[in-house]
Scaffold this active site. Structure first.
Site, short mmCIF file in Angstrom:
data_model
loop_
_atom_site.label_atom_id
_atom_site.label_comp_id
_atom_site.label_asym_id
_atom_site.label_seq_id
_atom_site.Cartn_x
_atom_site.Cartn_y
_atom_site.Cartn_z
N ARG A 106 57.98 76.20 45.90
CA ARG A 106 58.45 74.55 44.37
C ARG A 106 57.81 75.55 43.80
O ARG A 106 57.44 76.11 42.92
CB ARG A 106 56.84 74.02 44.45
CG ARG A 106 56.91 72.93 43.27
CD ARG A 106 55.45 72.23 43.49
NE ARG A 106 56.05 70.99 44.33
CZ ARG A 106 55.04 69.64 44.22
NH1 ARG A 106 54.09 69.87 43.70
NH2 ARG A 106 55.90 68.89 45.35
N HIS A 133 64.10 67.44 45.43
CA HIS A 133 62.83 67.61 46.57
C HIS A 133 63.39 66.51 47.36
O HIS A 133 63.00 64.98 47.65
CB HIS A 133 62.13 66.47 45.59
CG HIS A 133 60.80 66.73 45.61
ND1 HIS A 133 60.44 67.47 47.06
CD2 HIS A 133 59.51 65.69 46.11
CE1 HIS A 133 58.90 66.82 47.05
NE2 HIS A 133 57.88 66.16 46.41
N GLN A 136 60.81 65.27 49.78
CA GLN A 136 60.06 64.26 49.30
C GLN A 136 61.26 62.63 50.51
O GLN A 136 60.75 61.67 50.37
CB GLN A 136 60.14 63.77 48.02
CG GLN A 136 59.49 62.17 47.66
CD GLN A 136 58.32 62.46 48.26
OE1 GLN A 136 57.56 62.76 47.71
NE2 GLN A 136 57.74 60.84 48.64
N ASP A 223 59.23 57.12 39.90
CA ASP A 223 58.81 58.37 39.69
C ASP A 223 57.93 58.39 38.38
O ASP A 223 59.10 57.93 37.16
CB ASP A 223 59.72 58.99 40.33
CG ASP A 223 59.27 60.61 39.66
OD1 ASP A 223 57.38 60.33 40.11
OD2 ASP A 223 59.42 61.69 40.50
N CYS A 262 56.30 58.27 44.73
CA CYS A 262 56.71 59.57 45.57
C CYS A 262 55.28 60.27 44.81
O CYS A 262 54.97 60.88 45.85
CB CYS A 262 57.16 60.54 44.83
SG CYS A 262 57.43 61.05 43.38
N ARG A 290 55.11 62.59 54.69
CA ARG A 290 55.25 63.95 54.24
C ARG A 290 55.08 64.47 55.10
O ARG A 290 56.79 65.60 55.94
CB ARG A 290 54.79 64.80 52.89
CG ARG A 290 55.14 63.29 51.65
CD ARG A 290 56.49 63.51 50.86
NE ARG A 290 56.62 65.02 51.20
CZ ARG A 290 56.43 65.93 49.66
NH1 ARG A 290 55.81 65.32 49.01
NH2 ARG A 290 56.35 67.16 49.07
N1 CP Z 1 55.41 64.32 45.94
C1 CP Z 1 54.62 65.00 45.64
O1 CP Z 1 55.55 66.39 45.96
O2 CP Z 1 52.94 65.20 45.38
P1 CP Z 1 52.88 66.29 44.75
O3 CP Z 1 53.67 67.31 43.98
O4 CP Z 1 51.11 66.40 44.79
O5 CP Z 1 53.25 68.26 45.92
N1 NVA Z 2 59.47 63.88 39.32
C1 NVA Z 2 58.41 64.69 39.77
C2 NVA Z 2 58.24 64.52 41.28
C3 NVA Z 2 56.37 64.87 41.41
C4 NVA Z 2 55.78 65.12 42.80
C5 NVA Z 2 58.24 65.69 38.73
O1 NVA Z 2 59.41 67.13 39.14
O2 NVA Z 2 57.07 66.39 38.62
#
Ligand code: CP
Ligand code: NVA
Length: 304
Positions: A106, A133, A136, A223, A262, A290
């Site tokens: 990440r 992502h 997701q 989101d 998400c 997930r």
């Molecule tokens: N939706 C998602 O990726 O959640 P987290 O940021 O908690 O991993």
């Molecule tokens: N769009 C959000 C998703 C978090 C899971 C972000 O990038 O923070």
């Protein structure tokens, strides 16, 4: 199922058959787990996970997913790695490839993932970047298939920020014959190239009007407006109140429409409590999925 691609960074690496196959495998793995019939298909396999940003769902679902398949996951906060002291991404990728069977990362900048993928000899999975992502979206399309029993011909309305999750959702729509209508303020549209490529395969509509987007929609998605990489409070003014998913907007979609998010959600910003905690919301199934979707992905990438 074995995937042709070594890495999954966006979803665009997958063929339509592979994407749909992963969704079906996710549903099978979920059923097996519920019947206590999950098999150790990744026995003794290991996953290293690099987190530059916080996570609840991604971290826990990958770690537990590996455990359920007989493997093991190691969580590495990038602050605790030599990466934070200047060791190169190239050297990190080569080192982790000598220990583990797969790397999940990440990251803030999607280019870091591309470098990891270039230099790692093992598969690399995007656990969220500023641009995409994909994990997701595997879970989201699995949830839609479970609830609607099909994907082709479904219409998704995306409301709010055309962000990383939205970009991957567009690829998911293109791979599965799902139509998408995306309502964003001007300047917050999803990435142009993603839209242009996907328009060749399915209907992708861009609008500034959430009521146009939700008309006849089977699925309504939003989101947060303040993503981890983009949390300037001034952004809020561009979205509220017009792009909030509330009961009035939900009632503009089909009667049996479902609501996806998400998570994490900011209640009464991008979505009202009445919607996210209401009867059309499937966000907890989505969060659970997930786990199943990522297990399917890991198995397809690692298990030869
Ligand atoms: N939706 C998602 O990726 O959640 P987290 O940021 O908690 O991993
Ligand atoms: N769009 C959000 C998703 C978090 C899971 C972000 O990038 O923070």
């Amino acid at each position: 199922m074995k995937l042709k691609t070594k890495d999954v960074l966006t979803l665009a690496e997958l063929s339509s058959k592979e994407f749909l196959g992963l969704i079906d495998s996710s549903i099978t793995l979920k059923k097996e787990l519920k019947k206590n019939r999950n098999k150790p298909i990744l026995k003794n396999k290991t996953l290293t996970m690099i987190f530059q940003k916080p996570s609840t769902r991604t971290r826990v679902s990958f770690e537990i997913g590996m455990l359920q398949m007989g493997g093991h996951a190691i969580n590495l906060s990038s602050n605790d790695m030599q990466l934070s002291r200047g060791e190169s991404v190239e050297d990190t990728a080569k080192t982790l490839s000598r220990y583990s069977d797969c790397i999940m990362a990440r990251v803030y900048d999607h280019r870091l993932l591309e470098k990891l993928s270039e230099h790692a000899s093992v598969p690399v999975i995007n656990g969220l970047s500023d641009s995409f992502h994909p994990c997701q979206i595997l879970a989201d399309f699995m949830t839609i298939k479970e609830k609607k029993k099909k994907l082709k011909g479904i219409k998704i309305a995306w409301i709010g920020d055309g962000n990383n999750v939205c970009n991957s959702m567009i690829y998911g729509a293109a791979l599965s014959g799902v139509d998408m209508s995306i309502a964003t303020p001007k300047g917050f549209e999803p990435e142009k190239t993603v839209v242009t490529e996907s328009k060749k395969l399915t209907n992708i509509e861009l609008t500034t009007d959430p009521f146009i987007a939700t008309k006849n929609a089977d699925v309504v998605v939003t989101d947060t407006y303040s993503s981890i990489h983009n949390n300037d409070p001034k952004r809020m003014k561009k979205f509220l109140p017009k792009y909030q998913v509330n009961s009035k907007l939900m009632s503009n979609a089909k009667k049996n429409a479902i609501f996806l998010h998400c998570l994490p959600a900011k209640r009464d910003q991008e979505v009202t409590s009445s919607v996210i905690d209401g009867s059309q919301s499937v966000v907890w199934d989505e969060a659970e999925n997930r786990l199943h979707a990522q297990k399917a992905l890991l198995a397809a990438l690692i298990y030869a």
